[in-house]
Design a protein around this motif. Structure first.
Motif, PDB file in Angstrom:
ATOM      1  N   LEU A 231       0.845  -1.195   0.000  1.00 61.78           N
ATOM      2  CA  LEU A 231       0.000   0.000   0.000  1.00 61.78           C
ATOM      3  C   LEU A 231       0.878   1.242   0.000  1.00 61.78           C
ATOM      4  CD1 LEU A 231      -2.747   1.498   0.346  1.00 61.78           C
ATOM      5  CD2 LEU A 231      -2.397   1.283   2.827  1.00 61.78           C
ATOM      6  N   ILE A 232       0.522   2.205  -0.857  1.00 63.70           N
ATOM      7  CA  ILE A 232       1.228   3.489  -0.895  1.00 63.70           C
ATOM      8  C   ILE A 232       0.241   4.597  -0.594  1.00 63.70           C
ATOM      9  CG2 ILE A 232       2.545   5.124  -2.296  1.00 63.70           C
ATOM     10  CD1 ILE A 232       3.541   2.825  -3.958  1.00 63.70           C
ATOM     11  N   THR A 233       0.515   5.392   0.440  1.00 54.58           N
ATOM     12  CA  THR A 233      -0.253   6.607   0.678  1.00 54.58           C
ATOM     13  C   THR A 233       0.467   7.753  -0.029  1.00 54.58           C
ATOM     14  OG1 THR A 233       0.906   7.375   2.676  1.00 54.58           O
ATOM     15  CG2 THR A 233      -0.814   5.709   2.966  1.00 54.58           C
ATOM     16  N   GLY A 234      -0.288   8.799  -0.370  1.00 51.56           N
ATOM     17  CA  GLY A 234       0.336   9.899  -1.118  1.00 51.56           C
ATOM     18  C   GLY A 234       0.784   9.452  -2.491  1.00 51.56           C
ATOM     19  N   ALA A 235       0.043   8.522  -3.069  1.00 52.76           N
ATOM     20  CA  ALA A 235       0.460   7.881  -4.327  1.00 52.76           C
ATOM     21  C   ALA A 235       0.392   8.809  -5.530  1.00 52.76           C
ATOM     22  CB  ALA A 235      -0.385   6.640  -4.583  1.00 52.76           C
ATOM     23  N   THR A 236      -0.292   9.950  -5.397  1.00 53.45           N
ATOM     24  CA  THR A 236      -0.393  10.869  -6.538  1.00 53.45           C
ATOM     25  C   THR A 236       0.563  12.053  -6.395  1.00 53.45           C
ATOM     26  OG1 THR A 236      -2.242  12.023  -5.465  1.00 53.45           O
ATOM     27  CG2 THR A 236      -2.794  10.259  -7.008  1.00 53.45           C
ATOM     28  N   GLY A 237       1.446  12.003  -5.409  1.00 47.23           N
ATOM     29  CA  GLY A 237       2.447  13.047  -5.238  1.00 47.23           C
ATOM     30  C   GLY A 237       3.744  12.697  -5.950  1.00 47.23           C
ATOM     31  N   LEU A 238       4.738  13.544  -5.785  1.00 41.32           N
ATOM     32  CA  LEU A 238       6.024  13.356  -6.464  1.00 41.32           C
ATOM     33  C   LEU A 238       6.668  12.025  -6.086  1.00 41.32           C
ATOM     34  CD1 LEU A 238       8.446  14.406  -8.141  1.00 41.32           C
ATOM     35  CD2 LEU A 238       9.267  15.539  -6.056  1.00 41.32           C
ATOM     36  N   VAL A 239       6.882  11.794  -4.802  1.00 44.49           N
ATOM     37  CA  VAL A 239       7.538  10.559  -4.365  1.00 44.49           C
ATOM     38  C   VAL A 239       6.634   9.350  -4.596  1.00 44.49           C
ATOM     39  CG1 VAL A 239       8.470   9.302  -2.392  1.00 44.49           C
ATOM     40  CG2 VAL A 239       8.986  11.730  -2.666  1.00 44.49           C
ATOM     41  N   GLY A 240       5.367   9.472  -4.227  1.00 41.88           N
ATOM     42  CA  GLY A 240       4.449   8.350  -4.369  1.00 41.88           C
ATOM     43  C   GLY A 240       4.305   7.867  -5.799  1.00 41.88           C
ATOM     44  N   SER A 241       4.196   8.787  -6.747  1.00 41.86           N
ATOM     45  CA  SER A 241       4.044   8.409  -8.155  1.00 41.86           C
ATOM     46  C   SER A 241       5.284   7.702  -8.685  1.00 41.86           C
ATOM     47  CB  SER A 241       3.766   9.650  -9.002  1.00 41.86           C
ATOM     48  OG  SER A 241       2.503  10.194  -8.720  1.00 41.86           O
ATOM     49  N   HIS A 242       6.451   8.249  -8.374  1.00 37.75           N
ATOM     50  CA  HIS A 242       7.692   7.616  -8.826  1.00 37.75           C
ATOM     51  C   HIS A 242       7.918   6.275  -8.133  1.00 37.75           C
ATOM     52  CE1 HIS A 242       8.532  11.601 -10.519  1.00 37.75           C
ATOM     53  NE2 HIS A 242       9.440  11.013 -11.265  1.00 37.75           N
ATOM     54  N   LEU A 243       7.483   6.170  -6.881  1.00 35.97           N
ATOM     55  CA  LEU A 243       7.586   4.898  -6.167  1.00 35.97           C
ATOM     56  C   LEU A 243       6.675   3.846  -6.792  1.00 35.97           C
ATOM     57  CD1 LEU A 243       8.703   3.289  -3.761  1.00 35.97           C
ATOM     58  CD2 LEU A 243       6.824   4.217  -2.387  1.00 35.97           C
ATOM     59  N   LEU A 244       5.459   4.248  -7.146  1.00 32.57           N
ATOM     60  CA  LEU A 244       4.545   3.341  -7.855  1.00 32.57           C
ATOM     61  C   LEU A 244       5.213   2.762  -9.100  1.00 32.57           C
ATOM     62  CD1 LEU A 244       1.024   5.066  -7.904  1.00 32.57           C
ATOM     63  CD2 LEU A 244       1.512   2.751  -7.134  1.00 32.57           C
ATOM     64  N   LEU A 245       5.787   3.646  -9.895  1.00 33.21           N
ATOM     65  CA  LEU A 245       6.435   3.221 -11.131  1.00 33.21           C
ATOM     66  C   LEU A 245       7.589   2.261 -10.839  1.00 33.21           C
ATOM     67  CD1 LEU A 245       6.824   3.476 -14.200  1.00 33.21           C
ATOM     68  CD2 LEU A 245       8.216   5.512 -13.772  1.00 33.21           C
ATOM     69  N   HIS A 246       8.418   2.616  -9.870  1.00 33.96           N
ATOM     70  CA  HIS A 246       9.579   1.785  -9.535  1.00 33.96           C
ATOM     71  C   HIS A 246       9.156   0.395  -9.061  1.00 33.96           C
ATOM     72  CE1 HIS A 246      13.655   0.889  -8.140  1.00 33.96           C
ATOM     73  NE2 HIS A 246      13.106   0.427  -7.024  1.00 33.96           N
ATOM     74  N   LEU A 247       8.172   0.321  -8.204  1.00 33.48           N
ATOM     75  CA  LEU A 247       7.729  -0.974  -7.675  1.00 33.48           C
ATOM     76  C   LEU A 247       7.089  -1.838  -8.750  1.00 33.48           C
ATOM     77  CD1 LEU A 247       6.239   0.138  -4.225  1.00 33.48           C
ATOM     78  CD2 LEU A 247       8.444  -0.968  -4.655  1.00 33.48           C
ATOM     79  N   LEU A 248       6.263  -1.218  -9.582  1.00 37.00           N
ATOM     80  CA  LEU A 248       5.608  -1.977 -10.654  1.00 37.00           C
ATOM     81  C   LEU A 248       6.622  -2.480 -11.672  1.00 37.00           C
ATOM     82  CD1 LEU A 248       2.470   0.285 -11.113  1.00 37.00           C
ATOM     83  CD2 LEU A 248       2.451  -2.120 -10.402  1.00 37.00           C
ATOM     84  N   GLN A 249       7.654  -1.679 -11.943  1.00 32.70           N
ATOM     85  CA  GLN A 249       8.710  -2.115 -12.862  1.00 32.70           C
ATOM     86  C   GLN A 249       9.477  -3.314 -12.310  1.00 32.70           C
ATOM     87  OE1 GLN A 249      10.746   1.687 -13.331  1.00 32.70           O
ATOM     88  NE2 GLN A 249      10.082   1.813 -15.465  1.00 32.70           N
ATOM     89  N   ASN A 250       9.408  -3.467 -10.979  1.00 28.71           N
ATOM     90  CA  ASN A 250      10.100  -4.585 -10.343  1.00 28.71           C
ATOM     91  C   ASN A 250       9.139  -5.717  -9.963  1.00 28.71           C
ATOM     92  OD1 ASN A 250      13.175  -3.934  -9.693  1.00 28.71           O
ATOM     93  ND2 ASN A 250      12.017  -2.029  -9.579  1.00 28.71           N
ATOM     94  N   GLY A 251       7.958  -5.714 -10.591  1.00 29.73           N
ATOM     95  CA  GLY A 251       7.035  -6.835 -10.470  1.00 29.73           C
ATOM     96  C   GLY A 251       6.201  -6.894  -9.211  1.00 29.73           C
ATOM     97  N   GLU A 252       6.113  -5.792  -8.470  1.00 29.54           N
ATOM     98  CA  GLU A 252       5.336  -5.783  -7.241  1.00 29.54           C
ATOM     99  C   GLU A 252       3.858  -5.525  -7.516  1.00 29.54           C
ATOM    100  OE1 GLU A 252       6.630  -6.714  -4.594  1.00 29.54           O
ATOM    101  OE2 GLU A 252       8.752  -6.182  -4.551  1.00 29.54           O
ATOM    102  N   GLU A 253       3.007  -6.008  -6.611  1.00 28.94           N
ATOM    103  CA  GLU A 253       1.573  -5.755  -6.671  1.00 28.94           C
ATOM    104  C   GLU A 253       1.267  -4.588  -5.734  1.00 28.94           C
ATOM    105  OE1 GLU A 253      -2.640  -8.250  -6.263  1.00 28.94           O
ATOM    106  OE2 GLU A 253      -0.741  -9.122  -5.597  1.00 28.94           O
ATOM    107  N   VAL A 254       0.669  -3.520  -6.278  1.00 30.89           N
ATOM    108  CA  VAL A 254       0.577  -2.265  -5.526  1.00 30.89           C
ATOM    109  C   VAL A 254      -0.853  -1.737  -5.462  1.00 30.89           C
ATOM    110  CG1 VAL A 254       1.446   0.088  -5.319  1.00 30.89           C
ATOM    111  CG2 VAL A 254       2.923  -1.679  -6.254  1.00 30.89           C
ATOM    112  N   ARG A 255      -1.229  -1.290  -4.279  1.00 27.77           N
ATOM    113  CA  ARG A 255      -2.491  -0.580  -4.075  1.00 27.77           C
ATOM    114  C   ARG A 255      -2.162   0.870  -3.733  1.00 27.77           C
ATOM    115  NH1 ARG A 255      -6.014  -3.545  -0.032  1.00 27.77           N
ATOM    116  NH2 ARG A 255      -6.391  -4.823  -1.884  1.00 27.77           N
TER     117      ARG A 255
END
Length: 330
Positions: free
Chosen positions: A3-27
């Motif tokens: 789970l990522i809070t603040g997912a639409t902010g600068l860090v959260g958005s880039h973190l979403l991308l990084h985790l998904l690129q590494n095969g993680e399942e993200v909410r």
């Protein structure tokens, strides 16, 4: 699931991308559909529209208990990126509600739902205060409540206290304290706004200096710390200590714009914040310059990044190289 809070902010958005690129399942937690568009734009710019479609979006915020009940279902790891970033004294109540109370909610849910590990994004503003003989701020530098701090710094420090409470109650935690974060996709607000100001022809600079880092380094470090056995630790994430004048000139040069040439003295910014307070009071508008910000513009802050470099054998990317890479993205 993560789970990522603040997912639409600068860090959260880039973190979403990084985790998904590494095969993680993200909410991802979001407040409204308009905010999601910024994250989607980042994925398009990175040529990853298919990865964006894999995000499990959940509406709500960290102050919304019913929404958190849904968001925390089947969650193993949490990255807490949500926060209010403001140095406007008028935002004190909101800062406390989101940064402290909101973090308390996240910690409580992590404990109740048996989350395996929490990564909390704090700030160098929550690090300690130097004593007379000290010259560099580390993770162990003690916070002095008698010294002046911005409301933002106070609330980020308060948020850390909530995280440490969670650690004492059995939750594995990590805290990262980034410096000023430079990143793509969010040019109209936050630290990256400096690019827009310089592009429009910023004329002024001050002689202060502080720690800067890139959003790429921040999310890489967060992900690596969460995968490690490290817990109950905080890490300063600062790539370089850069004078504001040098940063402004570097960005101006990269953009092909005229470099700032007028050095604002401390007495000038002191008058400026007082005038700004007067105008905002008389005409009921938001503050543009606070006392804390005016002071920070002339303060030279030095931060030690050796702890994270040694823990992960991590090498930071060059700020100058990063600016050259992203100059054409806005």
């Amino acid at each position: 699931m993560i789970l990522i809070t603040g997912a639409t902010g600068l860090v959260g958005s880039h973190l979403l991308l990084h985790l998904l690129q590494n095969g993680e399942e993200v909410r991802a937690l979001y407040k409204n559909q308009e905010n999601i568009k910024k994250t989607e734009a980042l994925f398009r710019w990175k040529n990853q529209p298919l990865l964006f479609d894999k995000i499990n979006w959940v509406p709500g915020c960290i102050s919304d208990i019913p929404a958190l009940e849904i968001a925390f279902e089947n969650i193993d790891y949490v990255y807490h990126c949500a926060a209010v970033i403001s140095f406007n004294p008028d935002d004190e109540e909101q800062l406390r509600k989101v940064n402290i109370e909101g973090t308390a909610n996240i910690v409580n849910f992590c404990l109740a739902k048996n989350v395996k590990k929490l990564c909390h994004v704090s700030s160098i503003a929550a690090l300690g205060d130097l004593q007379e003989q000290e010259t560099i701020i580390t993770e162990e530098t003690e916070w002095n409540p008698e010294k002046p701090h911005s409301d933002y710094g106070i609330t980020k420090y308060g948020a850390e206290m909530e995280v440490w409470r969670g650690e004492e109650e059995g939750l594995k935690t990590i805290i990262v304290n980034p410096g000023i974060i430079l990143g793509t996709g969010f040019w109209q607000n936050g630290s990256s706004e400096v690019f827009i100001r310089i592009k429009k022809g910023l004329k002024y600079f001050t002689k202060g200096a502080t720690g800067f880092t890139t959003v790429n380094d921040v999310v890489k470090i967060m992900a690596a710390l969460m995968k490690s056995d490290i817990s109950k630790e905080r890490f300063t994430i600062v790539s370089e200590i850069i004078p504001y004048e040098k940063l402004s000139r570097t960005i101006a040069k990269a953009l092909g714009k005229k470099e700032p040439s007028i050095n604002l003295k401390p007495w000038q910014t002191s008058i400026a914040w007082k005038l700004d307070w007067l105008v905002s009071t008389l005409f009921f508008r938001r503050r543009n310059l606070s006392r804390a910000t005016a002071k920070a513009m002339h303060t030279h802050s030095n931060f030690d990044n050796s702890k994270i470099k040694n823990a992960l054998n991590f090498e930071f990317e060059s700020i100058e190289n990063y600016i050259a890479e992203v100059k054409n993205t806005f």
